[in-house]
Scaffold this motif. Structure first.
Motif, short mmCIF file in Angstrom:
data_model
loop_
_atom_site.label_atom_id
_atom_site.label_comp_id
_atom_site.label_asym_id
_atom_site.label_seq_id
_atom_site.Cartn_x
_atom_site.Cartn_y
_atom_site.Cartn_z
N GLN A 36 0.83 -1.21 0.00
CA GLN A 36 0.00 0.00 0.00
C GLN A 36 0.86 1.26 0.00
N ILE A 37 1.92 1.27 0.79
CA ILE A 37 2.82 2.43 0.82
C ILE A 37 3.50 2.60 -0.54
N ASN A 38 3.97 1.50 -1.12
CA ASN A 38 4.59 1.59 -2.45
C ASN A 38 3.59 2.06 -3.49
N TYR A 39 2.34 1.63 -3.39
CA TYR A 39 1.31 2.13 -4.30
C TYR A 39 1.17 3.65 -4.14
N LEU A 40 1.08 4.10 -2.91
CA LEU A 40 0.93 5.53 -2.67
C LEU A 40 2.13 6.32 -3.19
N LEU A 41 3.33 5.75 -3.01
CA LEU A 41 4.54 6.44 -3.45
C LEU A 41 4.70 6.47 -4.98
N TYR A 42 4.39 5.35 -5.64
CA TYR A 42 4.77 5.21 -7.04
C TYR A 42 3.61 5.13 -8.02
N CYS A 43 2.39 5.01 -7.55
CA CYS A 43 1.25 4.86 -8.47
C CYS A 43 0.18 5.93 -8.30
N SER A 44 -0.02 6.37 -7.07
CA SER A 44 -1.16 7.24 -6.79
C SER A 44 -1.03 8.64 -7.39
N GLY A 45 0.16 9.03 -7.78
CA GLY A 45 0.32 10.34 -8.41
C GLY A 45 -0.49 10.45 -9.69
N CYS A 46 -0.60 9.37 -10.41
CA CYS A 46 -1.40 9.35 -11.65
C CYS A 46 -2.76 8.69 -11.42
N HIS A 47 -2.77 7.58 -10.68
CA HIS A 47 -4.00 6.81 -10.53
C HIS A 47 -4.81 7.21 -9.31
N THR A 48 -4.38 8.19 -8.57
CA THR A 48 -5.00 8.70 -7.34
C THR A 48 -4.95 7.66 -6.21
N PRO A 49 -5.00 8.09 -4.99
CA PRO A 49 -4.93 7.15 -3.87
C PRO A 49 -6.03 6.08 -3.89
N ALA A 87 9.33 1.83 -12.06
CA ALA A 87 9.25 2.21 -10.64
C ALA A 87 10.53 1.77 -9.92
N PRO A 88 11.03 2.58 -9.01
CA PRO A 88 12.29 2.26 -8.32
C PRO A 88 12.11 1.26 -7.17
N ILE A 89 11.40 0.17 -7.45
CA ILE A 89 11.24 -0.91 -6.50
C ILE A 89 11.62 -2.20 -7.21
N ASP A 90 11.95 -3.22 -6.45
CA ASP A 90 12.38 -4.47 -7.09
C ASP A 90 11.17 -5.29 -7.55
N ASP A 91 11.44 -6.38 -8.26
CA ASP A 91 10.38 -7.19 -8.84
C ASP A 91 9.44 -7.76 -7.78
N ALA A 92 9.97 -8.16 -6.65
CA ALA A 92 9.13 -8.72 -5.58
C ALA A 92 8.19 -7.65 -5.03
N GLU A 93 8.71 -6.44 -4.84
CA GLU A 93 7.86 -5.35 -4.34
C GLU A 93 6.80 -4.98 -5.36
N LEU A 94 7.18 -4.93 -6.64
CA LEU A 94 6.19 -4.62 -7.69
C LEU A 94 5.12 -5.70 -7.74
N THR A 95 5.52 -6.94 -7.61
CA THR A 95 4.55 -8.05 -7.58
C THR A 95 3.56 -7.85 -6.44
N ASP A 96 4.07 -7.50 -5.28
CA ASP A 96 3.19 -7.26 -4.13
C ASP A 96 2.24 -6.10 -4.38
N VAL A 97 2.73 -5.04 -5.02
CA VAL A 97 1.87 -3.88 -5.33
C VAL A 97 0.76 -4.29 -6.30
#
Length: 144
Positions: A36-49, A87-97
């Motif tokens: 959820q934090i990674n989503y907020l950091l790297y996705c919500s800027g475009c896709h909103t929270p 996104a500046p996160i690794d594959d495992a973190e992106l998978t979790d997001v």
């Protein structure tokens, strides 16, 4: 007096060493953010929270993604869009997001047989960034 100064010096050194260890452990914890934090950091800027996006250029992440998961080509789609792939996160973190997005915003529309994306699946998909994600989405999703 010298013993007192030596002991104070030793206590300061132990304090600063402990402080450094604490800071290092906190920075390691911070770098392992929740999906959820990674989503907020790297996705919500475009896709909103709340995942609404701004269609058509920034698609919504709510509802429809669950339905897309029945199409084989769409499983890797979320890892291939430029924002995800870069996104500046690794594959495992992106998978979790991505799995978090699917469960959080699409639980009602996910197929009953849905299996979470794997790190290997996301890593493979992520290696090929989509130049035109909207066209890919239109080709594989709308054609279905």
């Amino acid at each position: 007096y010298i013993q007192i100064l030596y002991r104070q010096s030793q206590m300061r050194a132990e304090f600063f060493f402990s402080l450094i260890l604490l800071i290092l452990s906190l920075s390691e914890t911070a770098s392992a953010a929740s999906p959820q934090i990674n989503y907020l950091l790297y996705c919500s800027g475009c896709h909103t929270p709340n995942g609404q996006g701004s269609p058509p250029n920034v698609p919504t992440l709510r509802g429809e993604l669950g339905e897309m998961m029945v199409v084989k080509e769409m499983r890797g789609y979320l890892a291939r869009v430029p924002g995800s792939a870069q996104a500046p996160i690794d594959d495992a973190e992106l998978t979790d997001v991505i799995n978090w997005i699917l469960q959080e915003f699409n639980s009602e529309t996910l197929p009953k047989s849905f299996i979470d994306l794997t790190v290997e699946e996301v890593a493979r998909a992520r290696s090929t960034i989509l130049a035109d994600p909207n066209k890919y989405r239109e080709t594989f999703w709308r054609a279905y």
